[in-house]
Design a protein around this motif. Structure first.
Motif, PDB file in Angstrom:
ATOM      1  N   ILE A 210       0.781  -1.155  -0.059  1.00 30.30           N
ATOM      2  CA  ILE A 210      -0.031  -0.200  -0.017  1.00 30.30           C
ATOM      3  C   ILE A 210       1.011   1.330   0.002  1.00 30.30           C
ATOM      4  N   ALA A 211       1.827   1.185   0.730  1.00 35.35           N
ATOM      5  CA  ALA A 211       2.785   2.405   0.929  1.00 35.35           C
ATOM      6  C   ALA A 211       3.409   2.442  -0.366  1.00 35.35           C
ATOM      7  N   GLN A 212       4.072   1.519  -0.908  1.00 38.63           N
ATOM      8  CA  GLN A 212       4.577   1.539  -2.238  1.00 38.63           C
ATOM      9  C   GLN A 212       3.859   2.056  -3.304  1.00 38.63           C
ATOM     10  N   ILE A 213       2.289   1.937  -3.529  1.00 41.13           N
ATOM     11  CA  ILE A 213       1.740   2.340  -4.492  1.00 41.13           C
ATOM     12  C   ILE A 213       1.399   3.911  -4.226  1.00 41.13           C
ATOM     13  N   LEU A 214       1.329   4.197  -2.922  1.00 34.19           N
ATOM     14  CA  LEU A 214       0.947   5.496  -2.727  1.00 34.19           C
ATOM     15  C   LEU A 214       2.277   6.486  -2.975  1.00 34.19           C
ATOM     16  N   GLY A 215       3.293   5.901  -2.648  1.00 31.49           N
ATOM     17  CA  GLY A 215       4.429   6.442  -2.860  1.00 31.49           C
ATOM     18  C   GLY A 215       4.771   6.663  -4.267  1.00 31.49           C
ATOM     19  N   LEU A 216       4.336   6.034  -5.373  1.00 31.47           N
ATOM     20  CA  LEU A 216       4.480   6.046  -6.740  1.00 31.47           C
ATOM     21  C   LEU A 216       3.518   7.111  -7.271  1.00 31.47           C
ATOM     22  N   ALA A 318      -8.290   3.534  -5.739  1.00 34.09           N
ATOM     23  CA  ALA A 318      -8.338   4.201  -6.935  1.00 34.09           C
ATOM     24  C   ALA A 318      -7.064   3.713  -7.606  1.00 34.09           C
ATOM     25  N   LEU A 319      -5.645   3.844  -6.993  1.00 33.48           N
ATOM     26  CA  LEU A 319      -4.471   3.550  -7.729  1.00 33.48           C
ATOM     27  C   LEU A 319      -4.309   2.034  -7.935  1.00 33.48           C
ATOM     28  N   ALA A 320      -4.875   1.313  -6.890  1.00 32.73           N
ATOM     29  CA  ALA A 320      -4.675  -0.185  -6.991  1.00 32.73           C
ATOM     30  C   ALA A 320      -5.443  -0.737  -8.153  1.00 32.73           C
ATOM     31  N   SER A 321      -6.515  -0.183  -8.427  1.00 33.27           N
ATOM     32  CA  SER A 321      -7.475  -0.802  -9.315  1.00 33.27           C
ATOM     33  C   SER A 321      -6.812  -0.507 -11.051  1.00 33.27           C
ATOM     34  N   MET A 322      -6.234   0.573 -10.914  1.00 35.99           N
ATOM     35  CA  MET A 322      -5.584   1.067 -12.096  1.00 35.99           C
ATOM     36  C   MET A 322      -4.103   0.845 -12.355  1.00 35.99           C
ATOM     37  N   ALA A 323      -3.470   0.266 -11.384  1.00 36.25           N
ATOM     38  CA  ALA A 323      -1.914  -0.154 -11.638  1.00 36.25           C
ATOM     39  C   ALA A 323      -1.569  -0.901 -12.483  1.00 36.25           C
ATOM     40  N   PRO A 324      -2.441  -1.916 -13.077  1.00 35.41           N
ATOM     41  CA  PRO A 324      -2.323  -2.878 -14.193  1.00 35.41           C
ATOM     42  C   PRO A 324      -2.406  -1.981 -15.574  1.00 35.41           C
ATOM     43  N   TYR A 325      -2.822  -0.863 -15.442  1.00 37.61           N
ATOM     44  CA  TYR A 325      -2.995  -0.226 -16.805  1.00 37.61           C
ATOM     45  C   TYR A 325      -2.078   1.099 -16.854  1.00 37.61           C
ATOM     46  N   LEU A 326      -1.008   1.252 -15.856  1.00 37.48           N
ATOM     47  CA  LEU A 326      -0.255   2.202 -15.598  1.00 37.48           C
ATOM     48  C   LEU A 326       1.267   1.847 -16.263  1.00 37.48           C
ATOM     49  N   SER A 327       2.205   3.008 -15.862  1.00 38.29           N
ATOM     50  CA  SER A 327       3.466   2.509 -15.990  1.00 38.29           C
ATOM     51  C   SER A 327       4.222   1.462 -15.425  1.00 38.29           C
ATOM     52  N   LYS A 328       5.187   1.109 -16.008  1.00 41.62           N
ATOM     53  CA  LYS A 328       5.930  -0.146 -15.529  1.00 41.62           C
ATOM     54  C   LYS A 328       6.116  -0.247 -14.149  1.00 41.62           C
ATOM     55  N   PRO A 329       6.585   0.953 -13.230  1.00 37.39           N
ATOM     56  CA  PRO A 329       6.430   0.576 -11.810  1.00 37.39           C
ATOM     57  C   PRO A 329       5.348   0.112 -10.908  1.00 37.39           C
ATOM     58  N   PHE A 330       4.233   0.877 -11.689  1.00 37.34           N
ATOM     59  CA  PHE A 330       2.940   0.325 -10.911  1.00 37.34           C
ATOM     60  C   PHE A 330       2.830  -0.957 -11.480  1.00 37.34           C
ATOM     61  N   VAL A 331       2.972  -1.407 -12.546  1.00 43.34           N
ATOM     62  CA  VAL A 331       2.737  -2.853 -12.868  1.00 43.34           C
ATOM     63  C   VAL A 331       3.542  -3.767 -12.242  1.00 43.34           C
ATOM     64  N   GLU A 332       4.714  -3.476 -12.133  1.00 45.76           N
ATOM     65  CA  GLU A 332       5.735  -4.260 -11.332  1.00 45.76           C
ATOM     66  C   GLU A 332       5.255  -4.464  -9.803  1.00 45.76           C
ATOM     67  N   ALA A 333       4.875  -3.369  -9.201  1.00 45.74           N
ATOM     68  CA  ALA A 333       4.442  -3.331  -7.624  1.00 45.74           C
ATOM     69  C   ALA A 333       3.430  -4.201  -7.721  1.00 45.74           C
ATOM     70  N   ASN A 334       2.347  -4.065  -8.529  1.00 46.91           N
ATOM     71  CA  ASN A 334       1.110  -5.091  -8.531  1.00 46.91           C
ATOM     72  C   ASN A 334       1.477  -6.628  -8.709  1.00 46.91           C
ATOM     73  N   PHE A 335       2.272  -6.646  -9.644  1.00 43.69           N
ATOM     74  CA  PHE A 335       2.951  -8.220  -9.809  1.00 43.69           C
ATOM     75  C   PHE A 335       3.554  -8.651  -8.573  1.00 43.69           C
ATOM     76  N   ASP A 336       4.523  -7.836  -8.050  1.00 44.80           N
ATOM     77  CA  ASP A 336       5.339  -8.379  -6.981  1.00 44.80           C
ATOM     78  C   ASP A 336       4.692  -8.706  -5.790  1.00 44.80           C
ATOM     79  N   PHE A 337       3.421  -8.012  -5.400  1.00 41.31           N
ATOM     80  CA  PHE A 337       2.580  -8.300  -4.340  1.00 41.31           C
ATOM     81  C   PHE A 337       1.542  -9.516  -4.599  1.00 41.31           C
ATOM     82  N   PHE A 338       0.853  -9.094  -5.452  1.00 41.15           N
ATOM     83  CA  PHE A 338      -0.311 -10.272  -5.908  1.00 41.15           C
ATOM     84  C   PHE A 338      -0.051 -11.444  -6.659  1.00 41.15           C
TER      85      PHE A 338
END
Length: 681
Positions: A210-216, A318-338
């Motif tokens: 969560i903190a990582q996504i908010l930080g991005l 809002a960020l977590a639901s859109m993370a797979p559609y955003l830039s590489k750092p968001f996609v990687e963070a989403n993949f790394d956790f889930f």
């Protein structure tokens, strides 16, 4: 299925259905052929009467290690990805073609926009900035609560609760408004409540995510950490108020009709008439509040939590639901956790897989038209339709012959059986996507507009007749389902391909494989959940008390059996969660066996490859379930998956079937001979 379903939950489990093909894979001109009975999948060193699953699938498990981008790997998953790889070629053609139909434009441009990662990366978090600005502007509690309606309607994600339109459980001819529990980021409420070391560790990792996504998105490290802790607190309160998955199997526990005034008394913080107006449904008089106690907790959270914490919660979701559609750092963070943390997946999939599956999920009936035209002939549809009708006949014969069921209940059961609609291959009419705007240079925008398109389509059902032709799966999907309120069974073209249905093979493995699946879905009409709905799909008790008790006794026998199976470590199957699927596995295999015997009556069937016809039936039945699974994913499945693992879905069935034991000459005392055996009918 409502529009929120695929947005968050679909992406959280996205990596669990990706393929073995690597970055160098190419589009397929046709789906590769695999036989429905594969001799190379056998392990002949194993006695079938000791471990039939290992006997039929041991070779497959050895020859099919889990790909690096997978949480698990199975016959179903392999075919699903082969279907996707075949669709990849269609999408590349549609993306490049000059003279395109409107359907080709939409699927081609959606795919091309997804594949353009350089353009996506250049935007960073820009696509989600409008909703973040919307949330940041909410300075008071009243403003924040009022804004939930627009945020829920316009943006993917799960914000406190779910809302949509669905069939009334008591009168299935009506489409009514439903409020559901929601608002969680972890896969299940149990992740917030369990106190074992692994669960505690996962919650710590979730807070870090969560903190990582908010930080991005620009928050300082200290602010993101504080917000993450507050968000976990909100979600934990929501989780504790949510029903368990086992409790939700009882449709009576999720059916609570209320007037809007009564709902307002339950959750006065929300102006419900205004909320439903924003959703496009002004003047709602009554609705189903599936979990009233949960909504009381929503009221408490909206009333008592600091506004800053509620803002952070909205911002993260809002960020977590859109993370797979955003830039590489968001996609990687989403993949790394889930995927990596929760399910043990070591590597991300190549982009073509993400994009092909995205088109199938978003524009599935547009892309599905091309899939059906190339893969599903009229002859295949006719043969599977005939098999379905034969299995339904077998079920009627079973019902009429039951000694423990009264004539009164039998009459109702047969009436329901005859009312079931069989949907084979693809819809009778295709969904119209003409109002969905797909742009070549706007991947995140395409995803958001697709969400709003589905949200609008769902709310547009209110006050209209139920569309009995509607499907909940796309044609290429490798799966099937029974819908108790529609009272229909649905078999997409994707699940009717080799090795699951093989036109080159004889009837024995085909009835064992696809026939058992048809029987499985048919049995769901009469499992512990489905049996509570009548021939019209209405929630009505049509069983005599004695008959209901007799049926529950049979289900409890199966529950007791499956509760003894270990999934991983010391985690046993939660058979109260899986019992519906376990019952369907056993009932479906028996029904398909009966239908196969009738279909081949009078034929002089010979052994093939050293196996008798009956043995070939059971091997075909078992080989659909061949799989390998990572321990991390097994732990997730133990909590969330209503299906038992593959070994139990095979061994648990055949131990209860004298027909299997006779086919392989099993002796009393061997593991595959269960005494006393459990029965569905």
């Amino acid at each position: 299925m409502t529009s929120k379903t695929w947005v968050l939950a679909g992406f959280l489990g996205l990596m669990a259905v990706y393929s073995a093909m690597g970055q160098t894979a190419q589009p397929l001109p046709a789906i590769p052929y695999s036989p429905s009975l594969d001799l190379t999948s056998l392990d002949r060193t194993v006695d079938p009467c000791v471990d039939f699953y290992k006997f039929t699938c041991g070779g497959w498990q050895k020859n099919n290690p889990i790909p690096a981008d997978q949480a698990s790997w199975s016959v179903y998953a392999k075919l699903a990805i082969e279907n996707q790889q075949f669709l990849w070629g269609i999408l590349e053609d549609d993306a490049k073609a000059k003279n395109r139909t409107p359907v080709q434009q939409k699927v081609g441009d959606y795919f091309a926009a997804c594949m353009n990662t350089s353009a996506i990366d250049a935007l960073g978090a820009k696509p989600v900035q409008p909703v973040l600005a919307q949330i940041a502007a909410l300075k008071t509690r009243a403003e924040l609560v009022k804004a939930i309606a627009a945020i829920n309607h316009e943006h993917p994600g799960s914000f406190f609760f779910g809302a949509g339109v669905g069939q009334d459980a008591v009168d299935s001819s009506l489409e009514i408004v439903e409020l559901r529990a929601g608002g969680l980021g972890l896969p299940d409420r149990d992740y917030y409540t369990k106190t074992d070391a692994k669960s505690v560790k996962i919650r710590e990792q979730y807070v870090a995510f969560i903190a990582q996504i908010l930080g991005l998105a620009g928050e300082s490290s200290d602010a993101a950490k504080a917000d993450a802790t507050a968000i976990l607190g909100i979600e934990t309160a929501l989780a504790k108020a949510s029903l368990t998955r086992v409790e939700r199997r009882d449709p009576h526990k999720t059916y609570h009709i209320m007037t809007v005034a009564e709902l307002s008394g339950l959750t006065p913080a929300i102006d419900w008439p205004a909320y439903f107006k924003v959703e496009g449904a002004p003047g709602v008089a009554k609705l189903n509040v599936s979990q009233p106690e949960f909504m009381k907790t929503v009221q408490a959270e909206l009333t008592d939590e600091p506004v800053a914490a509620l803002q952070a919660y909205l911002r993260f979701h809002a960020l977590a639901s859109m993370a797979p559609y955003l830039s590489k750092p968001f996609v990687e963070a989403n993949f790394d956790f889930f995927s990596k943390t929760l399910r043990g997946v070591p590597a991300m999939p190549p982009r073509w897989k993400t994009c092909t599956q995205g088109v199938d999920r978003t524009l599935g009936e547009a892309l599905g038209q091309e899939f059906v035209r190339r893969t599903f002939s009229a002859d295949m549809k006719a043969k599977t339709q005939l098999m379905t009708e034969q299995i339904e006949t077998a079920m009627q014969h079973e019902i009429e012959g039951l000694e423990w069921m009264s004539a009164e209940t039998k009459t109702e059961a047969v009436r329901k059986l005859h009312a079931i609609r069989n949907k084979i291959g693809y819809p009778d009419k295709w969904r119209d996507y003409s109002k969905l705007d797909v742009k070549l240079d706007d991947y995140a925008g395409n995803a958001t507009r697709a969400y709003l398109f589905e949200e609008t389509r769902n709310w547009g059902k209110l006050g209209k007749p139920v569309d009995l032709t509607e499907w909940g799966m796309t044609p290429p999907t490798v799966n099937a389902y029974f819908n108790p309120q529609m009272n229909d069974i649905n078999f997409p073209a994707g699940v009717l391909q080799p090795p699951l249905y093989d036109p080159k093979e004889d009837d024995a493995p085909n009835y064992g494989n696809t026939g058992s699946t048809i029987g499985h879905e048919l049995t769901h009409a009469f499992d512990d959940e489905g049996r509570q709905f009548d021939d019209k799909g209405n929630l009505r008790d049509w069983w005599t008390k004695t008959d209901a008790t007799g049926f529950e006794d049979r289900i409890n026998c199966i529950r007791d059996q499956y509760a003894g199976y270990v999934i991983v470590d010391d985690i046993h199957i939660n058979s109260k969660l899986t019992s519906g699927e376990d019952v369907a596995d056993l009932g479906g295999t028996l029904l398909a066996y009966m239908a196969w015997k009738k279909q081949t009556a009078g034929q002089d069937l010979k052994p093939v490859d050293g196996f008798t016809p009956d043995q070939r039936y059971f091997i075909g039945m078992a080989q659909w379930a061949c799989e390998n699974d990572r321990p991390e994913n097994q732990r997730v499945s133990a909590i969330t998956n209503p299906h038992s693992p593959g070994f139990a879905r095979v061994n648990g069935v055949v131990t209860n079937m004298p027909e299997f034991q006779n086919a392989f000459s099993c002796k009393a005392g061997q593991p595959m001979v269960h005494s006393p055996s459990c029965k569905v009918w």
